[in-house]
Design a protein around this motif. Structure first.
Motif, PDB file in Angstrom:
ATOM      1  N   ALA A 255       0.834  -1.205   0.000  1.00 18.83           N
ATOM      2  CA  ALA A 255       0.000   0.000   0.000  1.00 18.83           C
ATOM      3  C   ALA A 255       0.868   1.254   0.000  1.00 18.83           C
ATOM      4  CB  ALA A 255      -0.929  -0.005   1.212  1.00 18.83           C
ATOM      5  N   ASN A 256       1.945   1.232   0.766  1.00 19.89           N
ATOM      6  CA  ASN A 256       2.855   2.383   0.795  1.00 19.89           C
ATOM      7  C   ASN A 256       3.463   2.638  -0.581  1.00 19.89           C
ATOM      8  OD1 ASN A 256       2.522   3.088   3.499  1.00 19.89           O
ATOM      9  ND2 ASN A 256       4.117   1.692   4.203  1.00 19.89           N
ATOM     10  N   LYS A 257       3.817   1.565  -1.277  1.00 20.58           N
ATOM     11  CA  LYS A 257       4.403   1.709  -2.614  1.00 20.58           C
ATOM     12  C   LYS A 257       3.398   2.287  -3.606  1.00 20.58           C
ATOM     13  CE  LYS A 257       7.835  -2.012  -2.211  1.00 20.58           C
ATOM     14  NZ  LYS A 257       8.216  -3.373  -2.675  1.00 20.58           N
ATOM     15  N   ALA A 258       2.123   1.882  -3.458  1.00 23.95           N
ATOM     16  CA  ALA A 258       1.074   2.371  -4.374  1.00 23.95           C
ATOM     17  C   ALA A 258       0.555   3.738  -3.960  1.00 23.95           C
ATOM     18  CB  ALA A 258      -0.072   1.371  -4.419  1.00 23.95           C
ATOM     19  N   SER A 259       1.003   4.225  -2.805  1.00 22.95           N
ATOM     20  CA  SER A 259       0.435   5.429  -2.205  1.00 22.95           C
ATOM     21  C   SER A 259       0.598   6.670  -3.081  1.00 22.95           C
ATOM     22  CB  SER A 259       1.058   5.668  -0.829  1.00 22.95           C
ATOM     23  OG  SER A 259       0.447   6.737  -0.169  1.00 22.95           O
ATOM     24  N   VAL A 260       1.723   6.774  -3.782  1.00 24.16           N
ATOM     25  CA  VAL A 260       1.951   7.962  -4.618  1.00 24.16           C
ATOM     26  C   VAL A 260       0.882   8.071  -5.701  1.00 24.16           C
ATOM     27  CG1 VAL A 260       3.515   9.068  -6.258  1.00 24.16           C
ATOM     28  CG2 VAL A 260       4.437   8.014  -4.184  1.00 24.16           C
ATOM     29  N   LYS A 261       0.647   6.946  -6.404  1.00 24.64           N
ATOM     30  CA  LYS A 261      -0.384   6.924  -7.454  1.00 24.64           C
ATOM     31  C   LYS A 261      -1.770   7.147  -6.854  1.00 24.64           C
ATOM     32  CE  LYS A 261      -1.262   2.939  -9.462  1.00 24.64           C
ATOM     33  NZ  LYS A 261      -1.218   1.750 -10.365  1.00 24.64           N
ATOM     34  N   PHE A 262      -2.033   6.482  -5.758  1.00 31.36           N
ATOM     35  CA  PHE A 262      -3.317   6.618  -5.073  1.00 31.36           C
ATOM     36  C   PHE A 262      -3.568   8.063  -4.650  1.00 31.36           C
ATOM     37  CE2 PHE A 262      -5.169   6.994  -0.818  1.00 31.36           C
ATOM     38  CZ  PHE A 262      -6.447   6.537  -1.034  1.00 31.36           C
ATOM     39  N   CYS A 263      -2.575   8.675  -3.989  1.00 32.32           N
ATOM     40  CA  CYS A 263      -2.734  10.051  -3.495  1.00 32.32           C
ATOM     41  C   CYS A 263      -2.923  11.035  -4.637  1.00 32.32           C
ATOM     42  CB  CYS A 263      -1.521  10.452  -2.646  1.00 32.32           C
ATOM     43  SG  CYS A 263      -1.406   9.562  -1.082  1.00 32.32           S
ATOM     44  N   ASN A 264      -2.201  10.809  -5.729  1.00 32.16           N
ATOM     45  CA  ASN A 264      -2.328  11.688  -6.898  1.00 32.16           C
ATOM     46  C   ASN A 264      -3.746  11.641  -7.447  1.00 32.16           C
ATOM     47  OD1 ASN A 264      -1.547  13.409  -9.013  1.00 32.16           O
ATOM     48  ND2 ASN A 264      -0.891  11.706 -10.291  1.00 32.16           N
ATOM     49  N   TRP A 265      -4.322  10.461  -7.495  1.00 30.13           N
ATOM     50  CA  TRP A 265      -5.694  10.300  -7.998  1.00 30.13           C
ATOM     51  C   TRP A 265      -6.682  11.024  -7.088  1.00 30.13           C
ATOM     52  CZ3 TRP A 265      -8.451   4.892  -8.792  1.00 30.13           C
ATOM     53  CH2 TRP A 265      -9.498   5.051  -9.709  1.00 30.13           C
ATOM     54  N   ILE A 266      -6.588  10.752  -5.784  1.00 31.97           N
ATOM     55  CA  ILE A 266      -7.517  11.377  -4.828  1.00 31.97           C
ATOM     56  C   ILE A 266      -7.377  12.902  -4.833  1.00 31.97           C
ATOM     57  CG2 ILE A 266      -8.162  11.589  -2.398  1.00 31.97           C
ATOM     58  CD1 ILE A 266      -8.952   8.925  -3.512  1.00 31.97           C
ATOM     59  N   GLU A 267      -6.130  13.390  -4.851  1.00 32.31           N
ATOM     60  CA  GLU A 267      -5.888  14.835  -4.855  1.00 32.31           C
ATOM     61  C   GLU A 267      -6.583  15.517  -6.027  1.00 32.31           C
ATOM     62  OE1 GLU A 267      -1.726  16.293  -4.287  1.00 32.31           O
ATOM     63  OE2 GLU A 267      -1.345  14.169  -3.877  1.00 32.31           O
ATOM     64  N   ASN A 268      -6.593  14.860  -7.165  1.00 30.02           N
ATOM     65  CA  ASN A 268      -7.191  15.444  -8.367  1.00 30.02           C
ATOM     66  C   ASN A 268      -8.691  15.217  -8.448  1.00 30.02           C
ATOM     67  OD1 ASN A 268      -5.021  16.586 -10.467  1.00 30.02           O
ATOM     68  ND2 ASN A 268      -4.086  14.875  -9.371  1.00 30.02           N
ATOM     69  N   ILE A 269      -9.180  14.184  -7.766  1.00 25.72           N
ATOM     70  CA  ILE A 269     -10.624  13.935  -7.741  1.00 25.72           C
ATOM     71  C   ILE A 269     -11.338  14.988  -6.893  1.00 25.72           C
ATOM     72  CG2 ILE A 269     -12.410  12.387  -6.832  1.00 25.72           C
ATOM     73  CD1 ILE A 269     -10.616  10.032  -7.662  1.00 25.72           C
TER      74      ILE A 269
END
Length: 274
Positions: A255-269
């Protein structure tokens, strides 16, 4: 439970006295996905232990605090740490923060989780937009006395994850180049990782992923009239599909490794759904 409304108001009054923010978007962060907090501006922290009537997090990877601030200029309230049925809480306690969010003025709720992949087109690190759920626990937060001030006795679950929010998430993903899958999330009680026989059964029922959270919060949010968007991070493949044994440490690491992609998506949503 007849006193729950009054208990929720006590929690709400305490939180309102700690901040000037008035967020309308809430976020529940799953295991290892708390990195979104690092991107928030003007952060204010409120520990769960200080909030009257609030449960306490006991699972590693859940910090146990509310974080209030701005994401993309939008005021949000994030739960950095959630509660699970397997911790020994009642379903009302598991979903208590959702009731608090409702009376705080939250209108839209983004629910995230780390979970196991059943769909064999997935792999660890895949982000999955949740389009529906299956409740595999013979309990839910609406059992018992119903206070009509919260919601109706028999709420509709035709659209547990709002289509318009999913459409916005898809548009954002396309714009910023985020790869994702879409599927059904099955809520399993835990706290053990499912057997291979159980996974075969769950897959046969139409689930693409399985985890130990999210479903109770989704039920409560719909009951309370909140619009819900759900996103899973596939941190492991389910038993019988994955060849190595499971561990919570590996779940958090993925989850930590995927966090950058995840956070980028949420930030833009978030700016697109206010």
């Amino acid at each position: 439970m007849e006193k729950m409304y009054e208990k929720v108001l006590e929690s709400v009054d305490y939180i309102k006295n700690q901040t000037e923010y008035k967020p309308r978007i809430g976020i529940i962060l799953g295991s290892g996905l708390g990195g979104l907090v690092d991107t928030m501006e003007g952060k204010e922290y409120i520990d769960y232990k200080d909030i009257p009537n609030f449960p306490q997090s006991t699972v590693k990877g859940h910090n146990g605090r509310l974080v209030i601030g701005r994401v993309g200029g939008v005021e949000v309230l994030a739960m950095q740490g959630r509660f699970h049925y397997f911790e020994g809480y009642t379903m009302k306690e598991v979903t208590y923060p959702v009731y608090v969010m409702k009376l705080l003025g939250i209108e839209k709720l983004i629910i995230t989780n780390s979970c196991g992949g059943i769909n064999t087109t997935f792999e660890p690190g895949t982000l999955m937009l949740i389009n529906n759920f299956i409740n595999l626990v013979s309990d839910n937060p609406l059992i018992g006395y119903n206070d009509e001030r919260f919601g109706p006795r028999f709420p509709d679950m035709t659209e547990p994850y709002k289509i318009y929010l999913m459409d916005k998430a898809k548009e954002v993903a396309k714009t910023i180049g985020i790869d994702y899958k879409e599927g059904v999330y099955a809520g399993f009680m835990g706290p053990y990782y499912e057997t291979s026989a159980e996974i075969k059964m769950i897959a046969g029922n139409g689930a693409d992923a399985v985890g130990m959270s999210t479903v109770p919060e989704t039920i409560a949010a719909n009951y309370l009239g909140l619009d819900v968007l759900g996103i899973s991070c596939i941190t492991n493949m389910a038993t019988g599909i994955q060849k190595v044994k499971h561990s919570h440490e590996r779940v958090v690491e993925t989850a930590n490794k995927a966090s950058v992609k995840f956070c980028n998506w949420i930030e833009n949503i978030i700016p697109e759904i206010i």
